[in-house]
Design a protein around this motif. Structure first.
Motif, PDB file in Angstrom:
ATOM      1  N   ASP A 198     -19.781 -39.210   5.308  1.00  0.00           N
ATOM      2  CA  ASP A 198     -19.249 -40.506   4.874  1.00  0.00           C
ATOM      3  C   ASP A 198     -18.272 -41.101   5.878  1.00  0.00           C
ATOM      4  O   ASP A 198     -17.613 -42.092   5.590  1.00  0.00           O
ATOM      5  N   GLY A 199     -18.150 -40.474   7.046  1.00  0.00           N
ATOM      6  CA  GLY A 199     -17.257 -41.015   8.057  1.00  0.00           C
ATOM      7  C   GLY A 199     -15.853 -40.441   8.010  1.00  0.00           C
ATOM      8  O   GLY A 199     -15.048 -40.656   8.914  1.00  0.00           O
ATOM      9  N   SER A 200     -15.524 -39.708   6.947  1.00  0.00           N
ATOM     10  CA  SER A 200     -14.195 -39.101   6.893  1.00  0.00           C
ATOM     11  C   SER A 200     -14.152 -37.889   7.829  1.00  0.00           C
ATOM     12  O   SER A 200     -15.193 -37.391   8.263  1.00  0.00           O
ATOM     13  N   VAL A 201     -12.931 -37.458   8.139  1.00  0.00           N
ATOM     14  CA  VAL A 201     -12.774 -36.375   9.108  1.00  0.00           C
ATOM     15  C   VAL A 201     -11.972 -35.245   8.480  1.00  0.00           C
ATOM     16  O   VAL A 201     -10.929 -35.476   7.856  1.00  0.00           O
ATOM     17  N   LYS A 202     -12.503 -34.040   8.671  1.00  0.00           N
ATOM     18  CA  LYS A 202     -11.780 -32.870   8.178  1.00  0.00           C
ATOM     19  C   LYS A 202     -11.145 -32.190   9.383  1.00  0.00           C
ATOM     20  O   LYS A 202     -11.797 -32.026  10.424  1.00  0.00           O
ATOM     21  N   ALA A 203      -9.871 -31.839   9.258  1.00  0.00           N
ATOM     22  CA  ALA A 203      -9.233 -31.204  10.410  1.00  0.00           C
ATOM     23  C   ALA A 203      -8.109 -30.288   9.940  1.00  0.00           C
ATOM     24  O   ALA A 203      -7.634 -30.390   8.810  1.00  0.00           O
ATOM     25  N   LEU A 204      -7.715 -29.400  10.844  1.00  0.00           N
ATOM     26  CA  LEU A 204      -6.589 -28.513  10.569  1.00  0.00           C
ATOM     27  C   LEU A 204      -5.339 -29.154  11.162  1.00  0.00           C
ATOM     28  O   LEU A 204      -5.283 -29.385  12.374  1.00  0.00           O
ATOM     29  N   ILE A 205      -4.379 -29.493  10.297  1.00  0.00           N
ATOM     30  CA  ILE A 205      -3.176 -30.159  10.789  1.00  0.00           C
ATOM     31  C   ILE A 205      -1.952 -29.392  10.330  1.00  0.00           C
ATOM     32  O   ILE A 205      -1.725 -29.240   9.126  1.00  0.00           O
ATOM     33  N   GLU A 206      -1.192 -28.894  11.265  1.00  0.00           N
ATOM     34  CA  GLU A 206       0.042 -28.162  10.971  1.00  0.00           C
ATOM     35  C   GLU A 206      -0.186 -27.085   9.920  1.00  0.00           C
ATOM     36  O   GLU A 206       0.561 -26.956   8.954  1.00  0.00           O
ATOM     37  N   GLY A 207      -1.266 -26.330  10.102  1.00  0.00           N
ATOM     38  CA  GLY A 207      -1.499 -25.188   9.228  1.00  0.00           C
ATOM     39  C   GLY A 207      -2.129 -25.533   7.897  1.00  0.00           C
ATOM     40  O   GLY A 207      -2.285 -24.664   7.050  1.00  0.00           O
ATOM     41  N   ARG A 208      -2.465 -26.788   7.683  1.00  0.00           N
ATOM     42  CA  ARG A 208      -3.093 -27.145   6.426  1.00  0.00           C
ATOM     43  C   ARG A 208      -4.409 -27.867   6.699  1.00  0.00           C
ATOM     44  O   ARG A 208      -4.507 -28.626   7.661  1.00  0.00           O
ATOM     45  N   ASN A 209      -5.418 -27.652   5.837  1.00  0.00           N
ATOM     46  CA  ASN A 209      -6.668 -28.379   5.961  1.00  0.00           C
ATOM     47  C   ASN A 209      -6.496 -29.760   5.351  1.00  0.00           C
ATOM     48  O   ASN A 209      -6.116 -29.890   4.199  1.00  0.00           O
ATOM     49  N   VAL A 210      -6.764 -30.778   6.138  1.00  0.00           N
ATOM     50  CA  VAL A 210      -6.527 -32.145   5.674  1.00  0.00           C
ATOM     51  C   VAL A 210      -7.820 -32.937   5.790  1.00  0.00           C
ATOM     52  O   VAL A 210      -8.556 -32.804   6.771  1.00  0.00           O
ATOM     53  N   LEU A 211      -8.130 -33.745   4.780  1.00  0.00           N
ATOM     54  CA  LEU A 211      -9.267 -34.637   4.830  1.00  0.00           C
ATOM     55  C   LEU A 211      -8.757 -36.051   5.082  1.00  0.00           C
ATOM     56  O   LEU A 211      -7.994 -36.591   4.288  1.00  0.00           O
TER      57      LEU A 211
END
Lengths: 322, 472, 269
Positions: A198-211
């Protein structure tokens, strides 16, 4: 002059200055300003936009070349001054006041038309002449020097390649607020980003999984990480269990101004060993042993301190051996 | 090489800045701490866990544990108040006996023997001397006990733990965590508390701390609270429990003050002083066993005597003013009587008396002289206690003296309760008001800090009196 | 230190041992030397101040107790010393309002000796400020306070090695009991009356591009203000954009630092 005329005079000035900013913006991205682009940017009818360009021309601030308009030297100086005031004011709001982040742009937009260049210089002095505003934009110097920077947005960033946030677009306001709630700030590290369908991005940011929702991805501008990034296994200090020990990796980029300076002064610099000692009766703040002193931090602050697992015992002893 | 001017250097620096890393400041801080750590590691050796450390850790757990933290804090404050109340009674009585029963006739007689005119004898003996003597008798003993106790706690390192425990409440109301420290400073003196707010960086939160500092009972008001509680509330209980009940009453008022401070902060942080709470860090210093006798000595000599001196400095002229008020007539009434009669309706609504309101006007320079002023006005205006001119007959125990005067002035338990509330919530003393102006440089905020507590106090007293009378 | 002498307040005022010492309290006029008292919050600066001057400024065991500058004086060996008790700060780098009092005084107040009061129980975090102070002035004495506490915590410090490493005298003391104060006074006197001004201690700043930039600015500063005692520190502040320092350079006020500084030899004569 009656009050209505005065009001309209000042609103005319605001329109002119906003138009100059638009011209500068387009010049920096190598585009020519047209009546249409200006009408779109200021959300005004086309005839009004044409009239404003006419007035800029007559005051020698812009010149026409075919259907596009460009800044004259005077126009550029004027526009850069307005931009400088805006960014300085935002920086001041972010660092020295407790104004909520989503109000920065709005407040600065109001202030930029009323603050003269002398006042702006004063503000710059007060802030020790900052180079970047809270969105990661460069602040023009008082001589009008404004380094240009190239950005790539998150939407077109390749999967799997870690990146560092260079700049955040602060408009529209509602979307910027969403960015704020994700605790993203210039310099935040985005690890292993992955584009979903859907165009969203999943990434690891500062130790947390963020959508990161798709609607935000074009507002987040990235740069490749330099080699000293890419530390493994980051966590936040607020997630450290009572009695556990970790090593400070860095202060999160979202932590700015006075807050950042204070934490650094307390010794929260990379490599510092930190142990969570005990919580207050309500859970927050908690107390931490930092370089031999017991220091209480609220959870809200501890969230902005990035930690990693302590290395071997021998190295850690040299960092906090007293 | 060209000659370099200062402007040149500055321009050069301005350009070079752009070539340096954005996190320059972070990295400088890191390098210096790195060097400090290296030097420390080379020169310091430390045994692992010492007994001292374990003892401190255990104490910290106890003082911050969810189950024990608040009971201990309240117990300690209550204990300090109890020691002050029970301990101050006897010396107060002795001082009253000495200074008022024996001193006053002596001064009065000496002046008469020196053929001083009657008005001068009245002004000096019944005005200046009596006010000063009362300040000493009523104020000195509780202060001499309360301050050393407080200083011992302070030197021990207890106050930062209090701030640590209460911080969540300050977070919730949108105030700065260090406000807890400035409020405890206010328990000594509000002017000092206002100056102490300089430790708060954010102007918004600093203003909140300044405005609400007045809700910390200052040393000028503790004796009022203690006296009212022991004469009127302690007396309701059996003798053995009198001290405890009085201490609990004063404790309740102090906690009410904390509640008001939080409520006002919450209100301000959501209306005129809106914004997000800024961060703060609080160092919890190691407990240090206080040097008992030295603390006792310095806090007695410095703090107590300085505050007492201030009280006397204000009391002497106030005594003269009171005597003049009571003896200069406007028509067929003295100025004091005129004011008292005029304000009596409002005073009745607030559960107070006109004398109390007049005393609060006279005592704007210093809260310390409220009680002495009330006593003098009651004696001079209502003629209670045998009348000042006739030489005042007092019993040896000072609280009994005070009690008999106040009872003669028509006081009830309601009067005492409302006075305790009004003493908590009224305008700051003139020194504090001036300090607030100096710190804020704003008439507007000075006015808010002055009138906000006064309005709250008047409303609170009217409400209390109305409910009391309805139930009675 | 004199181990046979029992620690206590009395020893300081005892005329037979310290005949030359007189505490002057608030009589701060006509002093020969200005002594600044700097240090982290809650390290007992005020206790040291009280021990030196005989004053009784209020102390308390929490950081930030002293917020305004206090002044007092003592006289030793015929010289009068004015002492300025600065508010405690963790750092001199941040230019935040509360540390400005301390920093401005260290730089422009031109103290003859700066006494850095450090908490011996956590030396490392106190060294942070010490190292920064040594960038501004080397006419300094490190007073390692709270040695009694350090002992109770099982901490030992190699005083001589530390002193060599920092390049300034280090005096262990427990200001509360008065232990070490006579030695501190003697050392203040020695540093104040010695004519030489050692060069500031260099900091290892391994930051890309910084060394080159610092050298260039430093060279420029040395040309404009040849007498400036701490050009490298000023250069660093300029690169950090410090408004106070920029202003001082622009107005030339920074150049006056050395010229106005009274020559030690003449002064003590």
């Amino acid at each position: 002059m009656n009050p209505f005329n005065r009001a309209s005079a000042s609103s005319q000035r605001i329109q002119l200055e906003d138009a100059l900013k638009h011209l500068l913006d387009y010049e920096q991205t190598n585009r020519g300003t047209t009546v249409e682009s200006l009408a779109g940017a200021l959300a005004i009818p086309r005839p009004d936009a044409a009239e404003i360009l006419g007035r800029l021309r007559s005051r020698g601030l812009a010149k026409a070349a075919g259907i596009t308009h460009h800044l004259t030297e005077d126009g550029r100086i004027y526009a850069i001054q307005v931009v400088r005031t805006h960014r300085l004011y935002e920086t001041w709001l972010a660092r020295e006041t407790s104004t909520p982040a989503e109000d920065w742009h709005k407040e600065a937009h109001k202030a930029e038309h009323h603050i003269g260049s002398a006042k702006a210089d004063e503000l710059a002095n007060l802030l020790n002449n900052p180079r970047f505003d809270p969105h990661g934009d460069t602040i023009p110097t008082r001589e009008g020097h404004m380094p240009k920077r190239e950005f790539t947005d998150l939407a077109s960033w390749p999967d799997g390649q870690s990146a560092r946030i260079e700049h955040l677009e602060d408009e529209p306001e509602s979307l910027f607020r969403e960015i704020q709630t994700l605790a993203l700030a210039p310099d935040t590290l985005i690890e292993t980003p992955r584009h979903l369908e859907d165009g969203s991005v999943k990434a690891l940011i500062e130790g947390r999984n963020v959508l990161i929702p798709a609607r935000l991805t074009t507002l987040i501008h990235l740069a490749a990480t330099t080699e000293d990034d890419g530390k493994p296994e980051l966590r936040r200090l607020s997630d450290l269990a009572i009695g556990d020990t970790a090593v400070v990796h860095a202060l999160a980029p979202a932590c700015t101004g006075n807050e950042r300076r204070r934490l650094l002064d307390l010794g929260l610099v990379p490599g510092t060993r930190i142990t969570c000692e005990f919580p207050s009766p309500f859970g927050s703040p908690r107390s931490y042993m930092i370089r031999g002193a017991l220091i209480a931090l609220r959870d809200h602050q501890a969230e902005r301190i990035l930690i990693e697992a302590p290395v071997s015992q021998s190295t850690s002893e040299t960092t906090s051996a007293q | 090489m060209e000659t370099t001017t200062p402007d040149h250097v500055l321009k050069n620096a301005e350009e070079l800045r752009w070539q340096l890393p954005q996190n320059l400041h972070d990295r400088i801080a890191e390098s210096i701490y790195g060097e400090a750590a290296r030097i420390a590691a080379e020169n310091v050796t430390r045994e692992g866990q010492t007994r001292r450390l374990r003892w401190q850790q255990r104490l910290d757990r106890l003082l911050t544990h969810p189950l024990t933290a608040f009971p201990i804090m309240i117990l300690i404050l209550g204990a300090v108040l109890w020691i002050t109340i029970t301990g101050a009674n006897v010396p107060s009585g002795m001082l009253a006996n000495l200074l008022i029963d024996h001193g006053h006739p002596l001064v009065s007689d000496t002046l008469t023997a020196a053929h001083a005119p009657e008005w001068l004898r009245g002004l000096l003996a019944d005005g200046v001397y009596l006010a000063t003597a009362w300040v000493i008798a009523v104020m000195l003993p509780p202060m001499a006990i309360f301050f050393p106790c407080f200083t011992l706690l302070e030197d021990f390192g207890f106050l930062p733990r209090v701030a640590f425990n209460l911080d969540r409440i300050f977070q919730k109301v949108g105030a700065h965590g260090k406000q807890a420290l400035t409020m405890t400073m206010g328990l000594g003196c509000n002017a000092a508390g206002v100056v102490a707010t300089r430790i708060i960086d954010s102007p918004r939160e600093r203003l909140i701390a300044i405005i609400t500092n007045n809700f910390s009972l200052c040393n000028g008001r503790w004796p009022t609270q203690i006296l009212m509680a022991s004469i009127f509330l302690g007396a309701l209980a059996p003798k053995a429990w009198a001290g405890t009940i009085s201490a609990l009453a004063v404790l309740a008022v102090a906690l009410l003050g904390f509640g008001f401070a939080m409520l006002t902060s919450w209100f301000l942080a959501r209306t005129v002083l809106r914004g997000e709470a800024t961060s703060f860090s609080l160092e919890l210093p190691p407990y240090r066993p206080p040097s008992f006798w030295k603390t006792l000595y310095t806090s007695l000599i410095d703090r107590t005597l300085i505050v007492l001196w201030r009280a006397i400095v204000f009391a002497a002229p106030a005594g003269a003013a009171i005597w003049l008020c009571a003896n200069i007539n406007l028509g067929d009434q003295s100025i004091a009587a005129w004011f008292i009669n005029f304000t009596e309706p409002l005073a009745w609504l607030m559960g107070l008396t006109g004398v109390i309101l007049l005393a609060y006007v006279v005592a704007i320079p210093a809260n310390e002289i409220v009680i002495p002023t009330i006593l003098m006005l009651t004696v001079l205006v209502t003629g209670a206690g045998g009348g000042a001119g006739a030489g005042v007959m007092f019993e040896p125990d000072s609280t009994d003296v005070v009690r008999s005067i106040l009872h003669a002035g028509g006081w009830t338990t309601l009067t005492a309760v409302c006075l305790m509330l009004f003493s908590l919530c009224h305008n700051p003393c003139s020194t504090t008001i001036y300090t607030i102006y100096k710190e804020t440089r704003s008439w507007k905020w000075t006015a808010v800090s002055t009138f906000l507590p006064l309005i709250i106090g008047v409303a609170l007293c009217i409400l209390t009196a109305a409910i009391w009378r309805m139930l009675a | 230190m004199n181990p046979t002498h029992a620690p206590g307040e009395a020893c300081l005022t005892c005329p037979s041992r310290h005949g030359q010492l007189e505490k002057l309290g608030l009589r701060i006029d006509d002093t020969d030397f200005i002594i600044a008292l700097a240090g982290n919050p809650n390290t007992g600066k005020t206790t040291v101040f009280n021990a030196l001057t005989g004053l009784r400024m209020h102390t308390g065991n929490w950081p930030g107790k002293t917020i305004t500058r206090a002044e007092g004086a003592f006289s030793y060996d015929g010289k009068r010393f004015k002492i300025v008790d600065l508010p405690g700060t963790y750092s001199l780098l941040s230019a935040s309002p509360d540390e400005e009092v301390a920093r401005t005084f260290l730089l422009f107040g031109q103290p003859d000796v700066t006494v850095i009061v450090a908490d011996a129980t956590c030396l490392e975090r106190n060294l942070n400020l010490t190292l920064q102070t040594l960038q501004i002035t080397r006419r300094a004495v490190l007073c390692l306070n709270l040695m009694d506490e350090a002992k109770a915590h099982g901490i030992t410090i190699d005083i001589r090695h530390l002193s060599r490493e920092l390049g300034i005298p280090v005096i262990p003391c427990s200001a509360r009991s008065g232990e070490g104060i006579p030695e501190l006074i003697k050392e203040i006197h020695t540093v104040a009356t010695s004519g030489e001004t050692p060069k500031p201690r260099a900091l290892p700043l391994e930051i890309p591009g910084l060394r080159g930039a610092l050298s260039r600015i430093e060279a420029g500063l040395k040309q404009s203000f040849p007498e400036l005692p701490q050009p490298r520190w000023v250069a660093l502040r300029l690169l950090e954009g410090d408004r106070e320092i920029i202003e001082a350079v622009r107005t030339g006020e920074i150049g006056a630092l050395k010229e106005n500084h009274p020559q030690q030899g003449i002064k003590s004569a």
